[in-house]
Write a protein that holds these residues in place. Structure first.
Motif, PDB file in Angstrom:
ATOM      1  N   ALA A  11       0.846  -1.197   0.000  1.00  0.00           N
ATOM      2  CA  ALA A  11       0.000   0.000   0.000  1.00  0.00           C
ATOM      3  C   ALA A  11       0.878   1.243   0.000  1.00  0.00           C
ATOM      4  O   ALA A  11       2.033   1.209   0.446  1.00  0.00           O
ATOM      5  CB  ALA A  11      -0.904  -0.012   1.226  1.00  0.00           C
ATOM      6  N   THR A  29      -4.245   5.618  -4.200  1.00  0.00           N
ATOM      7  CA  THR A  29      -3.603   4.303  -4.210  1.00  0.00           C
ATOM      8  C   THR A  29      -3.269   3.872  -5.635  1.00  0.00           C
ATOM      9  O   THR A  29      -2.169   3.381  -5.908  1.00  0.00           O
ATOM     10  CB  THR A  29      -4.520   3.259  -3.546  1.00  0.00           C
ATOM     11  OG1 THR A  29      -4.738   3.628  -2.184  1.00  0.00           O
ATOM     12  CG2 THR A  29      -3.912   1.867  -3.611  1.00  0.00           C
ATOM     13  N   GLN A  33       0.521   3.190  -7.215  1.00  0.00           N
ATOM     14  CA  GLN A  33       0.917   1.901  -7.785  1.00  0.00           C
ATOM     15  C   GLN A  33       1.393   2.035  -9.222  1.00  0.00           C
ATOM     16  O   GLN A  33       2.212   1.237  -9.693  1.00  0.00           O
ATOM     17  CB  GLN A  33      -0.254   0.902  -7.731  1.00  0.00           C
ATOM     18  CG  GLN A  33      -0.762   0.595  -6.342  1.00  0.00           C
ATOM     19  CD  GLN A  33       0.252  -0.138  -5.474  1.00  0.00           C
ATOM     20  OE1 GLN A  33       1.375  -0.387  -5.882  1.00  0.00           O
ATOM     21  NE2 GLN A  33      -0.154  -0.482  -4.265  1.00  0.00           N
ATOM     22  N   GLY A 464      -4.857  -2.444  -5.356  1.00  0.00           N
ATOM     23  CA  GLY A 464      -5.044  -2.306  -3.914  1.00  0.00           C
ATOM     24  C   GLY A 464      -6.288  -3.019  -3.437  1.00  0.00           C
ATOM     25  O   GLY A 464      -7.079  -3.541  -4.232  1.00  0.00           O
TER      26      GLY A 464
END
Length: 573
Positions: A11, A29, A33, A464
Protein backbone atom coordinates in the motif's frame (compact mmCIF):
# COMPACT_ATOMS: atom_id res chain seq x y z
CA UNK A 1 -11.25 -21.16 -9.79
CA UNK A 2 -8.90 -18.24 -10.36
CA UNK A 3 -8.02 -17.69 -14.02
CA UNK A 4 -5.05 -15.42 -13.31
CA UNK A 5 -2.09 -15.20 -10.96
CA UNK A 6 -2.96 -12.32 -8.66
CA UNK A 7 -0.15 -9.88 -7.94
CA UNK A 8 -0.58 -7.36 -5.15
CA UNK A 9 1.79 -4.58 -4.13
CA UNK A 10 2.45 -2.75 -0.90
CA UNK A 11 0.00 0.00 0.00
CA UNK A 12 1.15 3.59 -0.52
CA UNK A 13 2.88 5.35 2.34
CA UNK A 14 0.83 7.43 4.75
CA UNK A 15 2.92 10.46 3.87
CA UNK A 16 1.92 10.16 0.22
CA UNK A 17 -1.77 9.78 1.05
CA UNK A 18 -1.57 12.89 3.23
CA UNK A 19 0.22 14.82 0.46
CA UNK A 20 -2.81 14.48 -1.87
CA UNK A 21 -5.78 15.04 0.48
CA UNK A 22 -7.99 16.14 -2.40
CA UNK A 23 -7.94 12.62 -3.87
CA UNK A 24 -10.12 9.74 -2.63
CA UNK A 25 -8.04 6.95 -1.07
CA UNK A 26 -8.50 4.52 -3.96
CA UNK A 27 -7.54 7.15 -6.53
CA UNK A 28 -4.38 8.01 -4.62
CA UNK A 29 -3.60 4.30 -4.21
CA UNK A 30 -4.00 3.68 -7.93
CA UNK A 31 -1.70 6.53 -8.92
CA UNK A 32 0.92 5.43 -6.39
CA UNK A 33 0.92 1.90 -7.78
CA UNK A 34 1.35 3.24 -11.32
CA UNK A 35 4.50 5.10 -10.33
CA UNK A 36 3.21 8.60 -9.52
CA UNK A 37 4.48 8.81 -5.97
CA UNK A 38 4.89 12.53 -5.35
CA UNK A 39 2.41 15.39 -5.35
CA UNK A 40 4.22 16.93 -8.34
CA UNK A 41 4.10 13.69 -10.34
CA UNK A 42 0.38 13.27 -9.66
CA UNK A 43 -0.35 16.86 -10.67
CA UNK A 44 1.64 16.58 -13.92
CA UNK A 45 -0.10 13.31 -14.85
CA UNK A 46 -3.63 14.51 -14.18
CA UNK A 47 -3.18 17.99 -15.64
CA UNK A 48 -2.42 17.28 -19.30
CA UNK A 49 -1.71 20.37 -21.39
CA UNK A 50 -1.76 20.09 -25.19
CA UNK A 51 0.86 22.74 -25.93
CA UNK A 52 3.11 22.03 -22.95
CA UNK A 53 3.19 18.25 -23.21
CA UNK A 54 3.41 17.80 -26.98
CA UNK A 55 6.92 17.01 -28.20
CA UNK A 56 9.01 19.28 -30.40
CA UNK A 57 8.85 17.84 -33.96
CA UNK A 58 12.24 19.33 -34.79
CA UNK A 59 13.91 16.96 -32.34
CA UNK A 60 13.76 14.42 -35.16
CA UNK A 61 17.19 14.65 -36.77
CA UNK A 62 15.80 14.19 -40.29
CA UNK A 63 12.74 16.42 -39.88
CA UNK A 64 14.16 19.49 -41.64
CA UNK A 65 15.24 17.39 -44.62
CA UNK A 66 11.80 15.78 -44.85
CA UNK A 67 9.91 19.05 -44.51
CA UNK A 68 12.09 20.85 -47.05
CA UNK A 69 11.59 18.05 -49.59
CA UNK A 70 7.82 17.99 -49.08
CA UNK A 71 7.62 21.77 -49.42
CA UNK A 72 9.58 21.59 -52.68
CA UNK A 73 7.18 18.98 -54.01
CA UNK A 74 4.20 21.17 -53.15
CA UNK A 75 5.74 24.36 -54.56
CA UNK A 76 6.80 22.68 -57.82
CA UNK A 77 3.58 20.64 -58.06
CA UNK A 78 5.51 17.39 -58.23
CA UNK A 79 3.27 14.29 -58.02
CA UNK A 80 3.44 12.77 -54.52
CA UNK A 81 2.22 9.30 -53.56
CA UNK A 82 1.59 8.28 -49.97
CA UNK A 83 2.17 4.53 -49.71
CA UNK A 84 0.62 3.12 -46.53
CA UNK A 85 0.07 -0.14 -44.72
CA UNK A 86 -3.36 -1.81 -44.64
CA UNK A 87 -4.02 -1.77 -40.87
CA UNK A 88 -5.59 1.00 -38.78
CA UNK A 89 -2.25 2.68 -38.13
CA UNK A 90 -1.19 2.62 -41.77
CA UNK A 91 -4.57 3.72 -43.08
CA UNK A 92 -4.89 6.53 -40.53
CA UNK A 93 -1.37 7.76 -41.24
CA UNK A 94 -2.11 7.68 -44.97
CA UNK A 95 -5.31 9.67 -44.46
CA UNK A 96 -3.49 12.28 -42.37
CA UNK A 97 -0.71 12.77 -44.92
CA UNK A 98 -3.05 12.86 -47.92
CA UNK A 99 -5.48 15.24 -46.25
CA UNK A 100 -2.72 17.56 -45.00
CA UNK A 101 -0.76 17.73 -48.26
CA UNK A 102 -3.94 18.39 -50.19
CA UNK A 103 -4.84 21.19 -47.78
CA UNK A 104 -1.40 22.73 -48.39
CA UNK A 105 -1.87 22.58 -52.15
CA UNK A 106 0.05 19.40 -52.96
CA UNK A 107 -0.61 17.10 -55.90
CA UNK A 108 -1.02 13.93 -53.91
CA UNK A 109 -2.37 10.41 -54.40
CA UNK A 110 -2.29 7.26 -52.25
CA UNK A 111 -1.44 3.60 -52.62
CA UNK A 112 -2.33 0.74 -50.26
CA UNK A 113 -0.96 -2.71 -51.13
CA UNK A 114 -3.23 -5.73 -50.97
CA UNK A 115 -2.31 -8.12 -48.19
CA UNK A 116 -2.77 -11.27 -50.27
CA UNK A 117 -1.36 -10.18 -53.62
CA UNK A 118 1.48 -7.92 -52.46
CA UNK A 119 2.02 -8.47 -48.75
CA UNK A 120 3.40 -6.07 -46.18
CA UNK A 121 5.74 -3.25 -47.16
CA UNK A 122 6.94 -1.81 -50.42
CA UNK A 123 7.21 -4.02 -53.50
CA UNK A 124 9.13 -3.44 -56.69
CA UNK A 125 6.14 -3.93 -58.99
CA UNK A 126 4.23 -1.18 -57.21
CA UNK A 127 7.29 1.09 -57.24
CA UNK A 128 7.68 0.66 -60.98
CA UNK A 129 3.99 1.29 -61.55
CA UNK A 130 4.05 4.49 -59.50
CA UNK A 131 7.17 5.72 -61.31
CA UNK A 132 5.50 5.08 -64.66
CA UNK A 133 2.51 7.10 -63.48
CA UNK A 134 4.80 10.07 -62.75
CA UNK A 135 5.34 9.98 -58.98
CA UNK A 136 8.38 12.06 -57.99
CA UNK A 137 8.15 11.87 -54.20
CA UNK A 138 7.16 8.69 -52.40
CA UNK A 139 6.13 9.01 -48.75
CA UNK A 140 5.82 5.68 -46.96
CA UNK A 141 3.79 5.45 -43.76
CA UNK A 142 3.85 2.54 -41.30
CA UNK A 143 6.31 0.70 -43.53
CA UNK A 144 9.54 1.25 -45.43
CA UNK A 145 12.15 0.99 -42.67
CA UNK A 146 13.41 -2.37 -43.97
CA UNK A 147 12.75 -1.92 -47.71
CA UNK A 148 16.34 -1.38 -48.85
CA UNK A 149 16.02 -2.85 -52.35
CA UNK A 150 12.64 -1.29 -53.09
CA UNK A 151 13.74 2.21 -52.08
CA UNK A 152 16.91 1.77 -54.16
CA UNK A 153 14.73 0.83 -57.14
CA UNK A 154 12.61 3.95 -56.58
CA UNK A 155 15.79 6.01 -56.61
CA UNK A 156 16.90 4.43 -59.89
CA UNK A 157 13.54 5.39 -61.39
CA UNK A 158 13.86 9.04 -60.34
CA UNK A 159 11.78 8.96 -57.18
CA UNK A 160 12.91 10.21 -53.79
CA UNK A 161 11.50 8.50 -50.71
CA UNK A 162 10.62 9.77 -47.25
CA UNK A 163 10.00 7.01 -44.72
CA UNK A 164 7.54 7.71 -41.88
CA UNK A 165 7.41 4.61 -39.72
CA UNK A 166 7.78 3.15 -36.21
CA UNK A 167 8.96 -0.39 -36.88
CA UNK A 168 12.29 -1.87 -35.80
CA UNK A 169 15.61 -0.70 -37.16
CA UNK A 170 17.29 -3.24 -39.47
CA UNK A 171 21.02 -3.83 -39.77
CA UNK A 172 20.96 -2.20 -43.21
CA UNK A 173 18.95 1.01 -43.47
CA UNK A 174 17.39 2.14 -46.79
CA UNK A 175 18.99 5.07 -48.62
CA UNK A 176 15.93 7.29 -48.34
CA UNK A 177 15.91 11.07 -48.55
CA UNK A 178 14.77 11.09 -44.92
CA UNK A 179 13.67 8.53 -42.35
CA UNK A 180 11.40 9.71 -39.54
CA UNK A 181 11.21 6.76 -37.16
CA UNK A 182 11.33 7.20 -33.36
CA UNK A 183 12.78 3.73 -32.69
CA UNK A 184 15.88 4.36 -34.82
CA UNK A 185 18.85 4.97 -32.56
CA UNK A 186 19.82 8.14 -34.42
CA UNK A 187 16.29 9.58 -34.71
CA UNK A 188 16.97 12.26 -32.12
CA UNK A 189 13.41 12.04 -30.81
CA UNK A 190 13.14 11.42 -27.04
CA UNK A 191 9.91 9.39 -27.11
CA UNK A 192 10.30 6.10 -29.03
CA UNK A 193 6.73 4.81 -28.67
CA UNK A 194 4.78 6.80 -31.26
CA UNK A 195 2.67 4.82 -33.71
CA UNK A 196 3.11 5.74 -37.37
CA UNK A 197 0.01 7.93 -37.37
CA UNK A 198 1.46 9.93 -34.49
CA UNK A 199 4.74 10.23 -36.39
CA UNK A 200 2.82 11.46 -39.46
CA UNK A 201 0.99 13.95 -37.25
CA UNK A 202 4.34 15.17 -35.96
CA UNK A 203 5.55 15.66 -39.54
CA UNK A 204 2.39 17.64 -40.34
CA UNK A 205 2.96 19.84 -37.27
CA UNK A 206 6.48 20.58 -38.51
CA UNK A 207 5.14 21.36 -42.01
CA UNK A 208 2.61 23.79 -40.60
CA UNK A 209 5.27 25.49 -38.48
CA UNK A 210 7.68 25.73 -41.42
CA UNK A 211 5.00 27.19 -43.71
CA UNK A 212 3.40 29.49 -41.11
CA UNK A 213 0.18 27.45 -41.23
CA UNK A 214 0.34 27.25 -45.02
CA UNK A 215 0.78 30.97 -45.65
CA UNK A 216 4.19 30.50 -47.28
CA UNK A 217 2.56 28.08 -49.74
CA UNK A 218 -0.33 30.51 -50.38
CA UNK A 219 -2.74 28.04 -48.78
CA UNK A 220 -3.40 29.56 -45.34
CA UNK A 221 -5.04 27.28 -42.78
CA UNK A 222 -6.70 28.33 -39.53
CA UNK A 223 -4.43 28.21 -36.46
CA UNK A 224 -4.90 24.84 -34.77
CA UNK A 225 -6.12 23.20 -37.99
CA UNK A 226 -4.06 20.11 -37.21
CA UNK A 227 -6.05 19.39 -34.03
CA UNK A 228 -8.87 18.00 -36.18
CA UNK A 229 -6.45 15.23 -37.18
CA UNK A 230 -6.25 13.99 -33.60
CA UNK A 231 -9.31 11.74 -34.07
CA UNK A 232 -7.15 9.51 -36.27
CA UNK A 233 -4.07 9.83 -34.04
CA UNK A 234 -6.04 8.68 -30.99
CA UNK A 235 -7.71 5.92 -33.00
CA UNK A 236 -4.40 4.53 -34.26
CA UNK A 237 -2.58 4.85 -30.93
CA UNK A 238 -5.18 2.64 -29.24
CA UNK A 239 -5.57 0.26 -32.19
CA UNK A 240 -1.81 -0.30 -32.52
CA UNK A 241 -1.57 -0.96 -28.77
CA UNK A 242 0.95 1.77 -28.05
CA UNK A 243 1.84 2.27 -24.36
CA UNK A 244 -0.29 5.05 -22.87
CA UNK A 245 2.63 7.00 -21.51
CA UNK A 246 4.22 10.27 -22.54
CA UNK A 247 2.77 11.80 -25.69
CA UNK A 248 0.53 8.80 -26.32
CA UNK A 249 -1.68 9.61 -23.35
CA UNK A 250 -2.11 13.12 -24.73
CA UNK A 251 -2.90 11.76 -28.20
CA UNK A 252 -5.61 9.46 -26.84
CA UNK A 253 -7.12 11.93 -24.38
CA UNK A 254 -7.42 14.77 -26.88
CA UNK A 255 -8.04 12.33 -29.73
CA UNK A 256 -11.15 11.07 -27.96
CA UNK A 257 -12.39 14.65 -27.50
CA UNK A 258 -12.01 15.28 -31.24
CA UNK A 259 -13.41 11.86 -32.20
CA UNK A 260 -16.60 12.55 -30.25
CA UNK A 261 -17.25 15.56 -32.51
CA UNK A 262 -15.35 14.37 -35.60
CA UNK A 263 -15.92 16.08 -38.92
CA UNK A 264 -15.36 12.81 -40.77
CA UNK A 265 -18.65 11.48 -42.17
CA UNK A 266 -17.05 8.05 -42.44
CA UNK A 267 -16.29 7.71 -38.74
CA UNK A 268 -19.71 9.09 -37.86
CA UNK A 269 -21.36 6.52 -40.12
CA UNK A 270 -19.23 3.69 -38.74
CA UNK A 271 -20.19 4.52 -35.15
CA UNK A 272 -23.84 4.53 -36.22
CA UNK A 273 -23.50 1.16 -37.98
CA UNK A 274 -21.97 -0.45 -34.90
CA UNK A 275 -24.88 0.82 -32.80
CA UNK A 276 -22.94 3.35 -30.75
CA UNK A 277 -23.30 6.99 -29.79
CA UNK A 278 -20.56 9.32 -31.01
CA UNK A 279 -20.56 11.30 -27.76
CA UNK A 280 -19.90 8.12 -25.78
CA UNK A 281 -16.96 6.75 -27.79
CA UNK A 282 -14.08 5.76 -25.52
CA UNK A 283 -10.94 3.62 -25.51
CA UNK A 284 -13.06 0.45 -25.43
CA UNK A 285 -15.09 1.60 -28.44
CA UNK A 286 -11.89 2.12 -30.40
CA UNK A 287 -10.18 -1.11 -29.41
CA UNK A 288 -13.12 -3.49 -29.70
CA UNK A 289 -15.54 -1.86 -32.13
CA UNK A 290 -14.07 0.78 -34.46
CA UNK A 291 -10.58 -0.65 -34.99
CA UNK A 292 -11.68 -4.23 -35.78
CA UNK A 293 -14.05 -2.98 -38.46
CA UNK A 294 -11.37 -0.83 -40.09
CA UNK A 295 -8.76 -3.58 -39.81
CA UNK A 296 -11.15 -6.12 -41.32
CA UNK A 297 -10.87 -4.40 -44.71
CA UNK A 298 -7.14 -5.01 -44.88
CA UNK A 299 -7.43 -8.50 -43.47
CA UNK A 300 -9.81 -9.54 -46.25
CA UNK A 301 -7.93 -7.75 -49.01
CA UNK A 302 -10.10 -4.65 -49.40
CA UNK A 303 -8.12 -1.91 -47.61
CA UNK A 304 -9.25 0.77 -50.07
CA UNK A 305 -12.75 0.59 -48.55
CA UNK A 306 -11.46 1.64 -45.13
CA UNK A 307 -9.21 4.40 -46.46
CA UNK A 308 -12.00 5.86 -48.57
CA UNK A 309 -14.20 5.84 -45.46
CA UNK A 310 -11.59 7.88 -43.54
CA UNK A 311 -11.12 10.36 -46.38
CA UNK A 312 -14.62 10.88 -47.77
CA UNK A 313 -16.46 14.14 -47.18
CA UNK A 314 -19.71 12.82 -48.69
CA UNK A 315 -22.29 11.56 -46.19
CA UNK A 316 -24.04 9.21 -48.60
CA UNK A 317 -20.77 7.62 -49.66
CA UNK A 318 -19.80 7.36 -45.99
CA UNK A 319 -22.96 5.40 -45.15
CA UNK A 320 -22.37 3.00 -48.04
CA UNK A 321 -18.72 2.46 -47.07
CA UNK A 322 -19.63 1.94 -43.41
CA UNK A 323 -22.20 -0.70 -44.36
CA UNK A 324 -19.60 -2.42 -46.55
CA UNK A 325 -17.07 -2.43 -43.70
CA UNK A 326 -19.70 -3.89 -41.38
CA UNK A 327 -20.31 -6.76 -43.81
CA UNK A 328 -16.57 -7.35 -44.29
CA UNK A 329 -16.11 -7.47 -40.52
CA UNK A 330 -18.86 -10.04 -40.13
CA UNK A 331 -17.10 -12.24 -42.68
CA UNK A 332 -13.84 -11.73 -40.79
CA UNK A 333 -15.47 -12.79 -37.51
CA UNK A 334 -16.73 -16.05 -39.03
CA UNK A 335 -13.36 -16.93 -40.54
CA UNK A 336 -11.58 -16.09 -37.29
CA UNK A 337 -13.82 -18.23 -35.10
CA UNK A 338 -13.41 -21.25 -37.37
CA UNK A 339 -9.62 -20.88 -37.47
CA UNK A 340 -9.36 -20.33 -33.70
CA UNK A 341 -11.33 -23.52 -33.04
CA UNK A 342 -9.09 -25.52 -35.36
CA UNK A 343 -5.91 -24.01 -33.89
CA UNK A 344 -7.07 -24.82 -30.34
CA UNK A 345 -7.51 -28.45 -31.39
CA UNK A 346 -3.96 -28.55 -32.76
CA UNK A 347 -2.44 -27.12 -29.59
CA UNK A 348 -4.34 -29.51 -27.36
CA UNK A 349 -2.53 -32.38 -29.06
CA UNK A 350 0.88 -30.83 -28.30
CA UNK A 351 2.84 -31.26 -25.10
CA UNK A 352 2.82 -28.52 -22.49
CA UNK A 353 5.67 -26.33 -23.70
CA UNK A 354 7.09 -22.81 -23.68
CA UNK A 355 5.59 -21.80 -27.05
CA UNK A 356 3.20 -23.11 -29.66
CA UNK A 357 3.03 -23.21 -33.45
CA UNK A 358 -0.17 -23.85 -35.44
CA UNK A 359 -0.56 -24.31 -39.18
CA UNK A 360 -3.32 -24.97 -41.70
CA UNK A 361 -3.02 -24.29 -45.43
CA UNK A 362 -6.61 -23.05 -45.75
CA UNK A 363 -6.60 -20.32 -43.12
CA UNK A 364 -7.03 -16.81 -44.54
CA UNK A 365 -3.71 -14.92 -44.25
CA UNK A 366 -5.54 -11.84 -43.03
CA UNK A 367 -6.85 -13.45 -39.83
CA UNK A 368 -3.87 -15.47 -38.61
CA UNK A 369 -2.65 -12.57 -36.46
CA UNK A 370 -5.99 -12.56 -34.64
CA UNK A 371 -5.74 -16.32 -34.14
CA UNK A 372 -2.21 -16.00 -32.75
CA UNK A 373 -3.40 -13.28 -30.37
CA UNK A 374 -6.26 -15.41 -29.07
CA UNK A 375 -3.97 -18.40 -28.52
CA UNK A 376 -1.27 -16.34 -26.81
CA UNK A 377 -3.87 -14.86 -24.48
CA UNK A 378 -5.38 -18.25 -23.72
CA UNK A 379 -2.13 -20.12 -23.05
CA UNK A 380 0.05 -17.14 -22.03
CA UNK A 381 2.87 -18.33 -24.27
CA UNK A 382 4.40 -17.02 -27.50
CA UNK A 383 2.44 -18.37 -30.47
CA UNK A 384 3.12 -18.50 -34.20
CA UNK A 385 0.27 -19.21 -36.62
CA UNK A 386 1.04 -20.00 -40.25
CA UNK A 387 -0.86 -20.63 -43.45
CA UNK A 388 0.00 -21.30 -47.09
CA UNK A 389 -0.69 -18.80 -49.84
CA UNK A 390 0.57 -18.88 -53.44
CA UNK A 391 3.29 -21.44 -52.72
CA UNK A 392 4.53 -19.44 -49.73
CA UNK A 393 4.27 -19.90 -45.98
CA UNK A 394 2.92 -16.75 -44.37
CA UNK A 395 2.92 -16.39 -40.60
CA UNK A 396 2.00 -14.12 -37.75
CA UNK A 397 3.19 -14.21 -34.16
CA UNK A 398 2.15 -12.86 -30.79
CA UNK A 399 4.26 -12.95 -27.66
CA UNK A 400 4.13 -12.20 -23.94
CA UNK A 401 6.19 -9.75 -21.87
CA UNK A 402 9.79 -10.86 -21.62
CA UNK A 403 9.92 -12.69 -24.96
CA UNK A 404 10.96 -10.44 -27.86
CA UNK A 405 9.93 -12.23 -31.05
CA UNK A 406 11.82 -9.81 -33.26
CA UNK A 407 15.02 -10.41 -31.29
CA UNK A 408 14.60 -14.16 -31.83
CA UNK A 409 14.00 -13.71 -35.56
CA UNK A 410 17.05 -11.46 -35.85
CA UNK A 411 19.23 -14.39 -34.72
CA UNK A 412 18.68 -16.27 -38.00
CA UNK A 413 17.11 -14.03 -40.66
CA UNK A 414 17.96 -16.62 -43.31
CA UNK A 415 14.71 -18.41 -42.40
CA UNK A 416 12.70 -15.60 -44.00
CA UNK A 417 11.91 -13.99 -47.30
CA UNK A 418 10.76 -11.07 -45.16
CA UNK A 419 9.74 -10.31 -41.60
CA UNK A 420 8.93 -7.33 -39.44
CA UNK A 421 7.05 -6.14 -36.40
CA UNK A 422 7.52 -5.40 -32.71
CA UNK A 423 8.76 -7.35 -29.67
CA UNK A 424 5.23 -8.62 -29.02
CA UNK A 425 3.85 -9.02 -32.55
CA UNK A 426 5.31 -9.93 -35.91
CA UNK A 427 4.55 -10.97 -39.46
CA UNK A 428 6.75 -13.05 -41.74
CA UNK A 429 7.11 -15.07 -44.93
CA UNK A 430 9.38 -18.11 -44.93
CA UNK A 431 11.97 -18.76 -47.63
CA UNK A 432 10.09 -21.84 -48.83
CA UNK A 433 7.15 -24.12 -48.12
CA UNK A 434 9.56 -26.93 -47.28
CA UNK A 435 11.24 -24.83 -44.57
CA UNK A 436 8.19 -24.71 -42.29
CA UNK A 437 8.90 -27.70 -40.03
CA UNK A 438 12.58 -26.87 -39.52
CA UNK A 439 11.69 -23.26 -38.80
CA UNK A 440 9.03 -24.29 -36.26
CA UNK A 441 11.49 -26.54 -34.43
CA UNK A 442 14.13 -23.78 -34.42
CA UNK A 443 11.67 -21.21 -33.05
CA UNK A 444 10.49 -23.50 -30.23
CA UNK A 445 14.12 -24.21 -29.30
CA UNK A 446 14.93 -20.49 -29.20
CA UNK A 447 11.99 -19.77 -26.91
CA UNK A 448 13.07 -22.61 -24.58
CA UNK A 449 16.46 -20.91 -24.24
CA UNK A 450 14.80 -17.60 -23.43
CA UNK A 451 11.98 -18.96 -21.26
CA UNK A 452 13.21 -22.12 -19.54
CA UNK A 453 10.21 -22.33 -17.20
CA UNK A 454 6.62 -22.63 -18.39
CA UNK A 455 4.31 -19.87 -17.21
CA UNK A 456 0.87 -21.36 -16.69
CA UNK A 457 -1.34 -18.34 -16.11
CA UNK A 458 -1.39 -14.70 -17.00
CA UNK A 459 -0.49 -12.33 -14.15
CA UNK A 460 -3.15 -9.89 -12.96
CA UNK A 461 -1.80 -6.77 -11.30
CA UNK A 462 -4.03 -5.55 -8.46
CA UNK A 463 -3.77 -1.90 -7.46
CA UNK A 464 -5.04 -2.31 -3.91
CA UNK A 465 -7.64 -3.64 -1.53
CA UNK A 466 -11.05 -2.01 -1.28
CA UNK A 467 -14.41 -2.27 0.45
CA UNK A 468 -17.77 -1.99 -1.25
CA UNK A 469 -18.52 1.33 0.41
CA UNK A 470 -15.25 2.82 -0.94
CA UNK A 471 -16.84 3.11 -4.39
CA UNK A 472 -18.52 6.47 -3.92
CA UNK A 473 -19.43 8.85 -6.74
CA UNK A 474 -16.37 10.94 -5.92
CA UNK A 475 -14.12 7.88 -6.19
CA UNK A 476 -15.62 6.70 -9.49
CA UNK A 477 -15.22 10.19 -10.98
CA UNK A 478 -11.68 10.40 -9.63
CA UNK A 479 -10.69 7.07 -11.15
CA UNK A 480 -12.18 8.08 -14.50
CA UNK A 481 -10.11 11.29 -14.40
CA UNK A 482 -6.96 9.16 -14.29
CA UNK A 483 -7.74 7.92 -17.81
CA UNK A 484 -7.60 7.29 -20.66
CA UNK A 485 -6.48 3.73 -20.06
CA UNK A 486 -4.85 1.24 -22.38
CA UNK A 487 -1.64 -0.60 -23.11
CA UNK A 488 0.78 -0.58 -20.13
CA UNK A 489 -1.69 1.58 -18.22
CA UNK A 490 -4.71 -0.59 -17.62
CA UNK A 491 -7.87 0.29 -15.78
CA UNK A 492 -7.67 0.37 -11.96
CA UNK A 493 -8.26 -3.04 -10.38
CA UNK A 494 -9.12 -3.59 -6.74
CA UNK A 495 -9.53 -6.67 -4.58
CA UNK A 496 -12.78 -7.09 -2.65
CA UNK A 497 -12.60 -9.74 0.10
CA UNK A 498 -15.05 -11.30 2.56
CA UNK A 499 -17.95 -11.17 0.11
CA UNK A 500 -20.93 -13.39 0.92
CA UNK A 501 -22.97 -14.55 -2.06
CA UNK A 502 -26.66 -13.70 -1.82
CA UNK A 503 -27.62 -14.15 -5.50
CA UNK A 504 -26.10 -16.06 -8.44
CA UNK A 505 -27.30 -15.83 -12.03
CA UNK A 506 -25.94 -16.72 -15.45
CA UNK A 507 -26.98 -13.88 -17.74
CA UNK A 508 -26.98 -13.15 -21.45
CA UNK A 509 -28.63 -14.96 -24.35
CA UNK A 510 -26.59 -18.12 -23.80
CA UNK A 511 -25.70 -17.66 -20.14
CA UNK A 512 -22.16 -16.53 -20.91
CA UNK A 513 -22.13 -13.72 -18.32
CA UNK A 514 -22.24 -13.97 -14.52
CA UNK A 515 -24.29 -11.70 -12.27
CA UNK A 516 -23.74 -11.85 -8.53
CA UNK A 517 -25.19 -10.01 -5.56
CA UNK A 518 -22.87 -9.95 -2.57
CA UNK A 519 -22.84 -8.67 0.99
CA UNK A 520 -19.82 -7.33 2.83
CA UNK A 521 -20.71 -6.61 6.44
CA UNK A 522 -23.45 -3.92 6.20
CA UNK A 523 -22.86 -3.12 2.52
CA UNK A 524 -24.23 -4.87 -0.56
CA UNK A 525 -23.32 -4.69 -4.24
CA UNK A 526 -24.04 -6.20 -7.63
CA UNK A 527 -21.14 -7.64 -9.62
CA UNK A 528 -21.06 -8.46 -13.32
CA UNK A 529 -18.54 -10.83 -14.89
CA UNK A 530 -18.50 -10.83 -18.67
CA UNK A 531 -17.85 -14.29 -20.17
CA UNK A 532 -17.72 -15.79 -16.67
CA UNK A 533 -21.15 -17.44 -16.86
CA UNK A 534 -19.68 -20.97 -16.72
CA UNK A 535 -18.60 -20.32 -13.12
CA UNK A 536 -22.21 -20.06 -11.94
CA UNK A 537 -22.42 -23.86 -11.58
CA UNK A 538 -19.48 -23.84 -9.14
CA UNK A 539 -20.94 -21.23 -6.79
CA UNK A 540 -23.55 -21.47 -4.04
CA UNK A 541 -25.57 -19.01 -1.97
CA UNK A 542 -23.80 -18.25 1.30
CA UNK A 543 -20.32 -18.99 0.00
CA UNK A 544 -17.58 -16.49 0.78
CA UNK A 545 -15.60 -15.21 -2.21
CA UNK A 546 -13.10 -12.54 -3.14
CA UNK A 547 -13.14 -10.74 -6.47
CA UNK A 548 -10.91 -8.45 -8.49
CA UNK A 549 -13.07 -5.66 -9.90
CA UNK A 550 -12.97 -2.58 -12.08
CA UNK A 551 -15.33 0.23 -11.05
CA UNK A 552 -17.07 2.61 -13.44
CA UNK A 553 -20.37 4.30 -14.15
CA UNK A 554 -23.06 2.40 -16.01
CA UNK A 555 -25.69 4.58 -17.69
CA UNK A 556 -28.94 3.02 -18.86
CA UNK A 557 -32.17 4.77 -19.79
CA UNK A 558 -30.96 7.99 -18.26
CA UNK A 559 -30.04 6.37 -14.94
CA UNK A 560 -26.47 6.21 -13.70
CA UNK A 561 -25.21 3.66 -11.21
CA UNK A 562 -21.90 2.23 -10.09
CA UNK A 563 -20.86 -0.88 -12.02
CA UNK A 564 -18.39 -3.32 -10.49
CA UNK A 565 -17.04 -5.53 -13.25
CA UNK A 566 -15.41 -8.76 -12.12
CA UNK A 567 -12.11 -9.54 -13.82
CA UNK A 568 -11.52 -12.66 -11.71
CA UNK A 569 -12.83 -14.32 -8.55
CA UNK A 570 -11.98 -17.10 -6.13
CA UNK A 571 -13.53 -18.96 -3.23
CA UNK A 572 -12.40 -17.70 0.14
CA UNK A 573 -12.06 -20.00 3.18
Amino acid sequence: MKRFTWITSEAPSDSFIHSVPELPRLVATFLWQRGFQTEAAVSAWLDLDYHRDLGDPWRYAAMKTAVDRIMTAIEDQQPVTVYGDYDVDGLSATAIMVESLQALGGQVDWYIPERLGEGYGLNVAAIESLAAAGTKLLITVDLGSTNVAEIQRAKELGMETIVIDHHHQPDHVPEAAAIINPVFTDSGYPFPHQCSTAVAFTVVRALLQATDDGKKLHRPLPPGWEKWLLDLVGLATVADMMPLRGENRLFVKFGLLVLRKTRRPGLRALVEVMGGELAEVDEYSIGFQLAPRINAAGRLNRPHVALKLLLTTNRQEARLLAAELQAINQDRQKLTELAVAEAFEQIQTQADQQAYVAFAPHWAPGIIGLVAGRLAERYWRPVLVMTEHRQSIIGSGRSIPGIDIMHIFDQQPEHFQRFGGHPGACGFTLVSVAARENFSAWFLAQVRLTLPAVTSTKPLQIDGRANIDDFTAETIDGLAACGPFGQDYGRPKFLLSDLVLTSIKAAGADGQHLRLTVRQRDAAAKLIGFRLGALAADLAIGQRIEAVVEASWNTWNGRREVQLKMIDLDLQP
